[in-house]
Motif scaffolding. Sequence first.
Motif, PDB file in Angstrom:
ATOM      1  N   ASP A 109       0.804  -1.225   0.000  1.00 34.53           N
ATOM      2  CA  ASP A 109       0.000   0.000   0.000  1.00 34.53           C
ATOM      3  C   ASP A 109       0.838   1.276   0.000  1.00 34.53           C
ATOM      4  OD1 ASP A 109      -2.337  -1.556   0.077  1.00 34.53           O
ATOM      5  OD2 ASP A 109      -2.198  -1.737   2.258  1.00 34.53           O
ATOM      6  N   ARG A 110       2.156   1.154  -0.086  1.00 38.51           N
ATOM      7  CA  ARG A 110       2.981   2.363  -0.087  1.00 38.51           C
ATOM      8  C   ARG A 110       2.742   3.130  -1.386  1.00 38.51           C
ATOM      9  NH1 ARG A 110       9.192   1.427   0.632  1.00 38.51           N
ATOM     10  NH2 ARG A 110       9.403   2.267  -1.490  1.00 38.51           N
ATOM     11  N   ALA A 116       4.257   2.939  -9.050  1.00 38.08           N
ATOM     12  CA  ALA A 116       5.235   2.274  -9.905  1.00 38.08           C
ATOM     13  C   ALA A 116       4.674   0.976 -10.499  1.00 38.08           C
ATOM     14  CB  ALA A 116       6.505   1.984  -9.113  1.00 38.08           C
ATOM     15  N   LEU A 117       3.913   0.246  -9.715  1.00 37.77           N
ATOM     16  CA  LEU A 117       3.353  -1.009 -10.217  1.00 37.77           C
ATOM     17  C   LEU A 117       2.198  -0.777 -11.184  1.00 37.77           C
ATOM     18  CD1 LEU A 117       3.367  -3.222  -6.978  1.00 37.77           C
ATOM     19  CD2 LEU A 117       4.903  -3.403  -8.942  1.00 37.77           C
ATOM     20  N   GLY A 118       1.551   0.369 -11.074  1.00 38.26           N
ATOM     21  CA  GLY A 118       0.468   0.690 -11.992  1.00 38.26           C
ATOM     22  C   GLY A 118      -0.684  -0.298 -11.875  1.00 38.26           C
ATOM     23  N   SER A 119      -1.072  -0.868 -12.999  1.00 37.44           N
ATOM     24  CA  SER A 119      -2.210  -1.797 -13.009  1.00 37.44           C
ATOM     25  C   SER A 119      -1.854  -3.159 -12.418  1.00 37.44           C
ATOM     26  CB  SER A 119      -2.716  -1.990 -14.438  1.00 37.44           C
ATOM     27  OG  SER A 119      -1.690  -2.521 -15.264  1.00 37.44           O
ATOM     28  N   LEU A 120      -0.584  -3.391 -12.154  1.00 32.60           N
ATOM     29  CA  LEU A 120      -0.139  -4.662 -11.593  1.00 32.60           C
ATOM     30  C   LEU A 120      -0.255  -4.594 -10.067  1.00 32.60           C
ATOM     31  CD1 LEU A 120       1.216  -7.382 -12.622  1.00 32.60           C
ATOM     32  CD2 LEU A 120       3.347  -6.395 -11.796  1.00 32.60           C
ATOM     33  N   GLY A 128       2.054 -12.877  -0.820  1.00 32.66           N
ATOM     34  CA  GLY A 128       1.990 -12.461  -2.218  1.00 32.66           C
ATOM     35  C   GLY A 128       2.871 -11.255  -2.496  1.00 32.66           C
ATOM     36  N   TYR A 129       3.213 -11.084  -3.767  1.00 33.40           N
ATOM     37  CA  TYR A 129       4.059  -9.963  -4.169  1.00 33.40           C
ATOM     38  C   TYR A 129       3.802  -9.627  -5.636  1.00 33.40           C
ATOM     39  CZ  TYR A 129       6.885 -13.399  -6.641  1.00 33.40           C
ATOM     40  OH  TYR A 129       7.290 -14.382  -7.512  1.00 33.40           O
ATOM     41  N   ALA A 130       4.270  -8.464  -6.035  1.00 32.29           N
ATOM     42  CA  ALA A 130       4.257  -8.073  -7.446  1.00 32.29           C
ATOM     43  C   ALA A 130       5.545  -7.317  -7.727  1.00 32.29           C
ATOM     44  CB  ALA A 130       3.043  -7.207  -7.776  1.00 32.29           C
ATOM     45  N   LEU A 131       6.059  -7.464  -8.941  1.00 33.13           N
ATOM     46  CA  LEU A 131       7.237  -6.696  -9.334  1.00 33.13           C
ATOM     47  C   LEU A 131       7.164  -6.363 -10.815  1.00 33.13           C
ATOM     48  CD1 LEU A 131       9.640  -8.402 -11.054  1.00 33.13           C
ATOM     49  CD2 LEU A 131       9.828  -9.558  -8.865  1.00 33.13           C
ATOM     50  N   ARG A 132       7.736  -5.225 -11.158  1.00 35.37           N
ATOM     51  CA  ARG A 132       7.822  -4.825 -12.561  1.00 35.37           C
ATOM     52  C   ARG A 132       8.785  -3.658 -12.686  1.00 35.37           C
ATOM     53  NH1 ARG A 132       3.000  -1.361 -15.096  1.00 35.37           N
ATOM     54  NH2 ARG A 132       4.709  -1.082 -16.570  1.00 35.37           N
ATOM     55  N   SER A 133       9.077  -3.310 -13.935  1.00 38.70           N
ATOM     56  CA  SER A 133       9.894  -2.137 -14.236  1.00 38.70           C
ATOM     57  C   SER A 133       8.993  -1.084 -14.862  1.00 38.70           C
ATOM     58  CB  SER A 133      11.020  -2.496 -15.210  1.00 38.70           C
ATOM     59  OG  SER A 133      11.624  -1.322 -15.716  1.00 38.70           O
ATOM     60  N   PRO A 134       8.700  -0.013 -14.128  1.00 41.24           N
ATOM     61  CA  PRO A 134       7.820   1.016 -14.681  1.00 41.24           C
ATOM     62  C   PRO A 134       8.535   1.982 -15.625  1.00 41.24           C
ATOM     63  CG  PRO A 134       8.435   1.603 -12.456  1.00 41.24           C
ATOM     64  CD  PRO A 134       9.045   0.260 -12.725  1.00 41.24           C
ATOM     65  N   PRO A 136      12.712   2.839 -17.677  1.00 37.72           N
ATOM     66  CA  PRO A 136      13.947   2.172 -18.120  1.00 37.72           C
ATOM     67  C   PRO A 136      14.991   1.949 -17.040  1.00 37.72           C
ATOM     68  CG  PRO A 136      13.237   3.793 -19.740  1.00 37.72           C
ATOM     69  CD  PRO A 136      12.334   3.966 -18.556  1.00 37.72           C
ATOM     70  N   ALA A 137      15.026   2.756 -16.008  1.00 38.20           N
ATOM     71  CA  ALA A 137      16.049   2.597 -14.964  1.00 38.20           C
ATOM     72  C   ALA A 137      15.408   2.454 -13.592  1.00 38.20           C
ATOM     73  CB  ALA A 137      17.010   3.772 -14.980  1.00 38.20           C
ATOM     74  N   GLU A 138      14.268   1.771 -13.545  1.00 39.34           N
ATOM     75  CA  GLU A 138      13.565   1.660 -12.269  1.00 39.34           C
ATOM     76  C   GLU A 138      12.902   0.291 -12.147  1.00 39.34           C
ATOM     77  OE1 GLU A 138       9.893   3.900  -9.955  1.00 39.34           O
ATOM     78  OE2 GLU A 138      11.321   5.106 -11.118  1.00 39.34           O
ATOM     79  N   LEU A 139      12.904  -0.242 -10.925  1.00 36.91           N
ATOM     80  CA  LEU A 139      12.227  -1.487 -10.588  1.00 36.91           C
ATOM     81  C   LEU A 139      11.395  -1.248  -9.330  1.00 36.91           C
ATOM     82  CD1 LEU A 139      15.292  -3.884 -10.913  1.00 36.91           C
ATOM     83  CD2 LEU A 139      13.371  -3.790 -12.506  1.00 36.91           C
ATOM     84  N   ALA A 140      10.300  -1.990  -9.208  1.00 34.35           N
ATOM     85  CA  ALA A 140       9.476  -1.897  -8.010  1.00 34.35           C
ATOM     86  C   ALA A 140       9.091  -3.296  -7.563  1.00 34.35           C
ATOM     87  CB  ALA A 140       8.233  -1.062  -8.267  1.00 34.35           C
ATOM     88  N   VAL A 141       9.227  -3.542  -6.259  1.00 34.23           N
ATOM     89  CA  VAL A 141       8.823  -4.815  -5.655  1.00 34.23           C
ATOM     90  C   VAL A 141       7.925  -4.493  -4.475  1.00 34.23           C
ATOM     91  CG1 VAL A 141       9.557  -6.959  -4.565  1.00 34.23           C
ATOM     92  CG2 VAL A 141      11.009  -5.891  -6.304  1.00 34.23           C
TER      93      VAL A 141
END
Length: 647
Positions: A109-110, A116-120, A128-134, A136-141
């Motif tokens: 919920d941060r 950063a995760l957007g629709s994911l 549970g978890y979700a991760l993606r790159s929103p 080119p130089a960023e990742l979110a977990v």
Amino acid sequence: MPVPTRFLAAVVVAGATAASLAIGASPAAATTAIAVPPIAPTPQSVTRASADVRVPGSAVLVTDSATDPAAKDLLTTLLQQHGARSVTTVAPGQPTGHGRLVVRLGGADRPDIVTALGSLTVPDQAEGYALRSPKPAELAVGGRDAAGQYYGVQTLRQLFVRSGGGWAVSGAAVRDWPNMALRGSIEGFYGPPWTTEDRLRQIGFLSEVKANSYVYSAKDDAYLRSRWRDPYPADQLATLGQLVHAAEAQHVDFTYALSPGVSICFSSPSDYAALTAKLQSVYDLGVRSFSMPFDDISYTRWNCDADQTAYGAPGQAAAGKAQVTLLNTVTSQFIKTHDGARPLQTVPTEYSDLADSPYKTELREHLDPSVVVQWTGTAVVPSSITVAQAQQVSTLYGRKVFLWDNYPVNDYEESAGRLLLAPYGHREAGLSQYLNGIVSNPMNQEAASEIAEFGATDFAWNDAAYSPERSWPLALSRMAGGDPRASAAMEVFADLEHLAPSSDPTPWQPQAPALAAKTASFWQRWDAGDHDGAARELRPYAQRIKDAAPVIRDGRVIAAFVDEAKPWLDATVLWGGAMTDQLDALVASAHGDPATAQRLTASADSLTTQAKAVKTGNTNPWGVRQALVGDGVLDAFTAKARTATVG
């Protein structure tokens, strides 16, 4: 616990399915279907969502007070080992600088992670978890809880790929959660025990594969069973504490399994006091998960006369009543009064069948619903486990059950002389409807057990998507540090240790199926007169058998596995030599060269004799035996080829 460099690179296996391209990929990425590296356990959802994210020399972690410390430490280590020489930390909203890789790690919920995760979205399920790159130089977990954050980073670990002279993170979008709440291993075998080093390695392995349960039921620990009333000596308590703290630091529950059934007087206040004192002593170490097994005891006698007065004549119903009373009392007076304590677990005396009984009736009708009941399937070592069986047993016990799966354990006579390296299988998709977890009972050989355990944890995480054909090569490649040549050698060797005995007369996994298929094809072509074609087809695989052990020993495979497998590797070299020599002798005979055929047959005979003389160490309850390698297949081929050569 630092992550060994050997396991950092993603393992790419032949035949891995390319992930689908997602909206938002760059034009370059959208024109080429680049596969996401295989991830284990198999995620609930994974797609390629962007181009790969390059790892530069500097990275910044965006964390807050709710970020899991273990996940943060693991992420820092991974980034440093993949080229980010400088890794700093900032709070959400603070500047992250330019030219740096930004990785956001924290709760579901941060606000910055949600953006950063957007629709994911992060799943609602625990862990549970979700991760993606929103960008080119960023990742979110983002994780639903602390374990979810940690598992998200464990998935990220598998997404590092080579990029030019450096590293990048595959542009995957992953949304994931486990189907079963409890996943891991139970150290429940008989015979020579694991060392503390073995147990620490096992805990690290479980953490790596997103397993959360290590059940400590070591048969060598007299203070768990025959001396359950006695307090631990200080040195043994300290060793237990080392294991407990290692597990806690890696999101693995250390479950302490105390087995008082061999001598307890159920109606004795002093015995109850001794039992809770023992539980308190390990609670003070940090244990929060407890089991009270009543397996492998008799319910046709009491351990004290007072129990006959309290519960009646010994028998199924009386034993059930006594056990239920104790389990319910421990639940109400210990588990529910100790902060953080997990639901109590038990192994019933009737743990391997589907027949209703007065014993099961007592548990079904009177056992506290929070108590977790274990079950081994329809036999001690079942050949398969179906959804229908799990549904039936959950009805018998009035709750989901926790599967104690006796694979790859090799402490029984039918497994004498064997390593059990076949893939985890013959467990039906859909079991998660009626099982709340699976723990695998391993071999006396810890490192070798990780091959089958890898599959068991993969299945428990996502039984609907589990495939032995996908999972087993990943397990073997992991054991080989991702090296393709060593992985191929491990596949050859594991095929020769594929037989899996069961409680039925017929093994539930066949011996050497790959070799058996090749030798069957050979004889079909040979008997049809295509001698050269048959030999050309089989000879390279025979050479691979001969060469497998030297490749496995050349430093890429986990050293503990190499040490444990030594007798079997020694025998494999000899059997491989016997097979190649006898095959060459057969070809020489067919080509009218009896002198060469005779010389090579003599060599094969000598190697066969030497191979049969290779013995295991005294590492299992069955003692020293012949180290069996491809028995019934490799030796049968060599014998048949010899007969065809010499008549």
